[in-house]
Design a protein around this motif. Structure first.
Motif, short mmCIF file in Angstrom:
data_model
loop_
_atom_site.label_atom_id
_atom_site.label_comp_id
_atom_site.label_asym_id
_atom_site.label_seq_id
_atom_site.Cartn_x
_atom_site.Cartn_y
_atom_site.Cartn_z
N ARG A 107 58.78 48.76 43.67
CA ARG A 107 57.34 48.73 43.41
C ARG A 107 57.03 47.92 42.15
NH1 ARG A 107 54.02 54.18 42.51
NH2 ARG A 107 55.36 54.11 40.71
N GLY A 108 57.88 48.04 41.15
CA GLY A 108 57.70 47.21 39.95
C GLY A 108 57.87 45.73 40.24
N PHE A 109 58.86 45.41 41.06
CA PHE A 109 59.08 44.02 41.45
C PHE A 109 57.88 43.48 42.23
CE2 PHE A 109 60.63 41.01 44.67
CZ PHE A 109 61.11 40.01 43.85
N TYR A 110 57.37 44.26 43.18
CA TYR A 110 56.21 43.82 43.96
C TYR A 110 54.97 43.68 43.09
CZ TYR A 110 58.93 44.77 48.19
OH TYR A 110 59.88 44.77 49.18
N SER A 111 54.82 44.55 42.09
CA SER A 111 53.68 44.43 41.17
C SER A 111 53.77 43.13 40.39
CB SER A 111 53.67 45.60 40.19
OG SER A 111 53.50 46.81 40.87
N ALA A 112 54.96 42.81 39.90
CA ALA A 112 55.14 41.56 39.16
C ALA A 112 54.87 40.36 40.06
CB ALA A 112 56.55 41.50 38.58
N GLY A 113 55.34 40.42 41.31
CA GLY A 113 55.09 39.33 42.25
C GLY A 113 53.61 39.17 42.56
N ALA A 114 52.92 40.28 42.72
CA ALA A 114 51.48 40.22 43.00
C ALA A 114 50.72 39.62 41.81
CB ALA A 114 50.94 41.60 43.34
N LEU A 115 51.11 40.02 40.59
CA LEU A 115 50.46 39.45 39.41
C LEU A 115 50.74 37.95 39.28
CD1 LEU A 115 51.02 42.25 36.76
CD2 LEU A 115 48.85 41.52 37.75
N LEU A 116 51.97 37.56 39.54
CA LEU A 116 52.34 36.15 39.46
C LEU A 116 51.55 35.31 40.46
CD1 LEU A 116 54.39 33.89 38.48
CD2 LEU A 116 55.66 34.49 40.55
N TRP A 117 51.50 35.78 41.71
CA TRP A 117 50.78 35.01 42.73
C TRP A 117 49.27 35.09 42.56
CZ3 TRP A 117 53.04 31.18 44.65
CH2 TRP A 117 54.40 31.19 44.85
N ALA A 118 48.76 36.14 41.95
CA ALA A 118 47.32 36.18 41.64
C ALA A 118 46.99 35.14 40.58
CB ALA A 118 46.93 37.58 41.16
N ALA A 119 47.85 35.04 39.56
CA ALA A 119 47.63 34.02 38.53
C ALA A 119 47.75 32.62 39.12
CB ALA A 119 48.63 34.21 37.39
N ALA A 120 48.73 32.42 40.00
CA ALA A 120 48.91 31.10 40.62
C ALA A 120 47.71 30.76 41.51
CB ALA A 120 50.20 31.08 41.44
N ALA A 121 47.19 31.74 42.23
CA ALA A 121 46.04 31.50 43.10
C ALA A 121 44.80 31.15 42.28
CB ALA A 121 45.78 32.72 43.98
N VAL A 122 44.60 31.87 41.18
CA VAL A 122 43.45 31.58 40.32
C VAL A 122 43.59 30.18 39.71
CG1 VAL A 122 42.33 32.22 38.14
CG2 VAL A 122 42.86 33.97 39.84
N TRP A 123 44.79 29.87 39.22
CA TRP A 123 45.01 28.56 38.59
C TRP A 123 44.82 27.43 39.58
CZ3 TRP A 123 45.21 26.50 33.98
CH2 TRP A 123 45.72 25.22 33.84
N THR A 124 45.44 27.51 40.76
CA THR A 124 45.29 26.42 41.73
C THR A 124 43.88 26.39 42.31
OG1 THR A 124 46.19 27.81 43.49
CG2 THR A 124 47.72 26.32 42.38
N GLY A 125 43.24 27.53 42.42
CA GLY A 125 41.85 27.54 42.88
C GLY A 125 40.91 26.90 41.88
N TRP A 126 41.25 27.01 40.60
CA TRP A 126 40.42 26.41 39.55
C TRP A 126 40.67 24.91 39.44
CZ3 TRP A 126 36.52 28.31 36.73
CH2 TRP A 126 36.10 27.56 35.63
#
Length: 113
Positions: free
Chosen positions: A27-46
């Motif tokens: 669950r900790g690994f999945y949380s880190a992955g979700a945060l990483l991909w959320a940041a990547a999605a925001v960055w590439t979306g911007w």
């Protein structure tokens, strides 16, 4: 000397404890992955809105969020003690069935009006 039933219960408890520990780590690994991909999605979306990279980042964000939700549900189910769950009674959920004559009468009554 312990009985076979006691040893089986002890073995199940050890397996459940291992499963809970593993689900917490995952669950900790999945949380880190979700945060990483959320940041990547925001960055590439911007920087590059509507590009393939943005959609891939959003897809992977969805995958990690789904995995995180699944692991959290499993963890919650494993943490509930079997004694806390309600007992299953076979006769408790009888559905009420109407006789077929009543249903036939209702159909003919509605068709006539």
């Amino acid at each position: 000397m312990s009985t076979k039933t006691e040893r089986l219960k002890s073995l199940r408890a050890v397996r459940q404890l291992r499963a809970v520990r593993q689900l917490r780590r995952v669950r900790g690994f999945y949380s880190a992955g979700a945060l990483l991909w959320a940041a990547a999605a925001v960055w590439t979306g911007w920087t590059h809105p509507g590009t393939r990279q943005m959609w891939v980042a959003l897809l992977l964000l969805g995958v990690f969020v789904g995995l995180l939700a699944t692991a959290s549900v499993w963890l919650r189910r494993l943490q509930t003690a079997p004694g806390d769950m309600p007992a299953h009674h076979a006769a408790a959920g009888h559905a009420r069935v109407l006789p077929s004559a009543t249903l036939g009468h209702a159909r003919t009554h509605h068709a006539a009006s």
